[in-house]
Design a protein around this motif. Structure first.
Motif, PDB file in Angstrom:
ATOM      1  N   PRO A  24       0.809  -1.228   0.000  1.00  0.00           N
ATOM      2  CA  PRO A  24       0.000   0.000   0.000  1.00  0.00           C
ATOM      3  C   PRO A  24       0.842   1.278   0.000  1.00  0.00           C
ATOM      4  O   PRO A  24       1.847   1.378   0.710  1.00  0.00           O
ATOM      5  N   ALA A  25       0.414   2.249  -0.827  1.00  0.00           N
ATOM      6  CA  ALA A  25       1.100   3.540  -0.931  1.00  0.00           C
ATOM      7  C   ALA A  25       0.321   4.653  -0.242  1.00  0.00           C
ATOM      8  O   ALA A  25       0.799   5.786  -0.155  1.00  0.00           O
ATOM      9  N   GLY A  26      -0.919   4.364   0.207  1.00  0.00           N
ATOM     10  CA  GLY A  26      -1.703   5.365   0.941  1.00  0.00           C
ATOM     11  C   GLY A  26      -2.123   6.565   0.112  1.00  0.00           C
ATOM     12  O   GLY A  26      -2.483   7.606   0.658  1.00  0.00           O
ATOM     13  N   HIS A  27      -2.105   6.433  -1.216  1.00  0.00           N
ATOM     14  CA  HIS A  27      -2.349   7.586  -2.104  1.00  0.00           C
ATOM     15  C   HIS A  27      -3.816   7.663  -2.540  1.00  0.00           C
ATOM     16  O   HIS A  27      -4.479   8.671  -2.297  1.00  0.00           O
ATOM     17  N   VAL A  28      -4.316   6.612  -3.176  1.00  0.00           N
ATOM     18  CA  VAL A  28      -5.742   6.480  -3.527  1.00  0.00           C
ATOM     19  C   VAL A  28      -6.085   4.993  -3.413  1.00  0.00           C
ATOM     20  O   VAL A  28      -5.189   4.165  -3.209  1.00  0.00           O
ATOM     21  N   LEU A  29      -7.372   4.651  -3.582  1.00  0.00           N
ATOM     22  CA  LEU A  29      -7.786   3.251  -3.496  1.00  0.00           C
ATOM     23  C   LEU A  29      -6.923   2.383  -4.425  1.00  0.00           C
ATOM     24  O   LEU A  29      -6.757   2.706  -5.605  1.00  0.00           O
ATOM     25  N   GLY A  30      -6.392   1.306  -3.883  1.00  0.00           N
ATOM     26  CA  GLY A  30      -5.610   0.360  -4.685  1.00  0.00           C
ATOM     27  C   GLY A  30      -4.178   0.772  -4.953  1.00  0.00           C
ATOM     28  O   GLY A  30      -3.402  -0.001  -5.516  1.00  0.00           O
TER      29      GLY A  30
END
Ligand code: ZN
Ligand code: ZN
Length: 334
Positions: free
Chosen positions: A90-96
Motif C-alpha cells: 500500500p502507498a496510501g495515495h488512492v484506493l488500490g
C-alpha cells in the motif's frame, strides 16, 4: 554510480525492469505493464498485459476498458517474473495504490508511485518497505510544502456550510481519490447529510463504495431542485468550478481541495474563495521522514520539485539522482 547498465532502467516514459521485460507506469503502450495506481499519469490504455492490485484493475477497467492480459496482484503477494521477485504494498495515495517492490540478485528496489503518509479513510495506509534503492515521487518536494492537519481543513468546509444556510459550498475535487477522500473525511468528522455529486464523479464514488469504502448518502446534482441544494456540500471536478454547470447551484461558495491550494496564486487563478489544503501526496516532512525510515543506499526521484530533496539526500549521505520522467504531474491531482 557504476557505468554498467542497472537492471532497472529509468526512461522518460516509464521504468523498464530489464530481466522481467516489464515496464512500471509506462506512458506509452507496452507488452507488460506493472501499474502503481489509476491516475492518468501512471496508467493508460493500450497495454497488452497489465499487473495491478484488484482495486487498481477495477479503476483502470472503468477508465480504459479491458486489457488483453490482466493479472490482479493482492498486496503482499510475491510473484516471480523471470527471476525478479515482485510484490505490491500500500502507498496510501488512492484506493488500490501500490508501491512496487522488486528483488533481483540480492538487490531490492521499491518504486513508490505517488504516496502519502497521513491517514486517509478511503484507502489502505502506506506501508514502510525497506530497500536498497528507493524510487520516489517529489511532487511537494520543497520545505515550503507542509500540509496542515486534514481535520482543520475539513473543519473550514463544515464552518463555511454552516455560515451559508441559503447557499451551498461547491468543492472542486479530482475525480479519482480526492473526491472520495473529502467525502470520507467529512464522514469521519460526523457529517452524515447527503453530499451532492457532479455526474463526472458518480461512477468512481460507486466503485469505491463497491470496494467497501463507507461513503454515506450521495445524491446526483442532476435532477435536484435548486431549493434542495441550499445548505449542502456539492462536489465537482475542478474543471466544472468555472463552468456553466455551476449556475444551477444556489449561491455557491467556490472551494477546492488540493495540495496546490497552499499556493495562493493558484487558488486566485481559479477563483477559489475557500482553498482547502488537502493533498494525496507526501509533503516535505513526509518525504524526508520516509527516506529516513526506509534508509535506502540510493534515492531516485521520478518527478516533482527534486532539487531540494536531492540536496537533502546529499547532506544525509544518501546517493540521489533525478530521473526527470515526463508527463508525471497532473495540475489538478495534487
Ligand atoms: Zn497519483
Ligand atoms: Zn502522479
Amino acid at each position: 554510480m557504476s557505468s554498467a547498465p542497472h537492471w532497472i532502467e529509468p526512461h522518460p516514459h516509464g521504468i523498464f525492469v530489464r530481466p522481467a521485460n516489464a515496464w512500471i507506469d509506462a506512458s506509452r503502450p507496452v507488452s507488460r505493464a506493472l501499474i502503481t495506481h489509476g491516475h492518468a499519469d501512471h496508467a493508460r490504455g493500450g497495454h497488452d498485459a497489465v499487473w495491478a492490485t484488484p482495486e487498481t484493475l477495477a479503476i483502470i477497467n472503468l477508465r480504459y476498458g479491458r486489457y488483453p492480459g490482466e493479472k490482479a496482484v493482492d498486496y503482499g503477494t510475491t510473484l516471480d517474473l523471470n527471476g525478479v521477485k515482485v510484490s505490491f504494498h500500500p502507498a496510501g495515495h488512492v484506493l488500490g495504490s501500490a508501491q512496487i517492490r522488486m528483488e533481483y540478485q540480492g538487490e531490492t528496489v521499491v518504486v513508490t508511485g505517488d504516496f502519502k503518509r497521513r491517514p486517509d479513510p478511503s484507502c489502505a495506509p502506506f506501508e514502510l518497505v525497506p530497500c536498497d534503492i528507493f524510487i520516489t515521487e517529489a511532487t511537494f518536494g520543497l520545505p515550503v510544502f507542509r500540509h496542515p492537519p486534514t481535520s482543520e481543513e475539513i473543519g473550514k468546509l463544515l464552518a463555511m456550510r454552516e455560515a451559508h444556510p441559503d447557499g451551498c459550498v461547491l468543492v472542486g475535487a479530482y475525480a479519482l481519490g480526492k473526491a472520495q477522500r473529502v467525502i470520507t473525511e467529512l464522514r469521519a468528522l460526523g457529517y452524515d447529510d447527503p453530499i451532492y455529486l457532479h455526474g463526472a464523479l458518480e461512477k468512481m464514488c460507486a466503485l469505491y463504495a463497491d470496494h467497501g469504502v463507507a461513503m454515506g448518502p450521495l445524491l446526483p446534482v442532476a435532477g435536484a431542485d435548486k431549493a434542495d441544494l441550499r445548505g449542502t456540500i456539492v462536489l465537482a471536478p475542478p474543471s466544472a468550478l468555472a463552468d456553466r454547470w455551476s449556475r444551477r447551484l444556489p449561491d455557491p461558495v467556490t472551494s477546492m481541495a488540493s495540495g496546490w491550494m497552499r499556493v495562493r496564486a493558484r487558488a486566485q487563478q481559479r477563483g477559489v474563495e475557500l482553498p482547502l489544503i488537502i493533498s494525496d501526496h507526501a509533503d516535505w516532512d513526509e518525504l524526508t521522514t520516509t527516506i529516513r525510515e526506509v534508509a535506502p543506499k540510493q534515492v531516485w526521484v521520478t518527478h516533482g520539485r527534486e532539487d531540494a530533496l536531492l540536496r537533502w539526500c546529499e547532506l544525509h549521505q544518501i546517493k540521489a539522482r533525478a530521473l526527470a520522467m515526463i508527463g508525471r504531474e497532473d495540475e489538478d491531482e495534487g
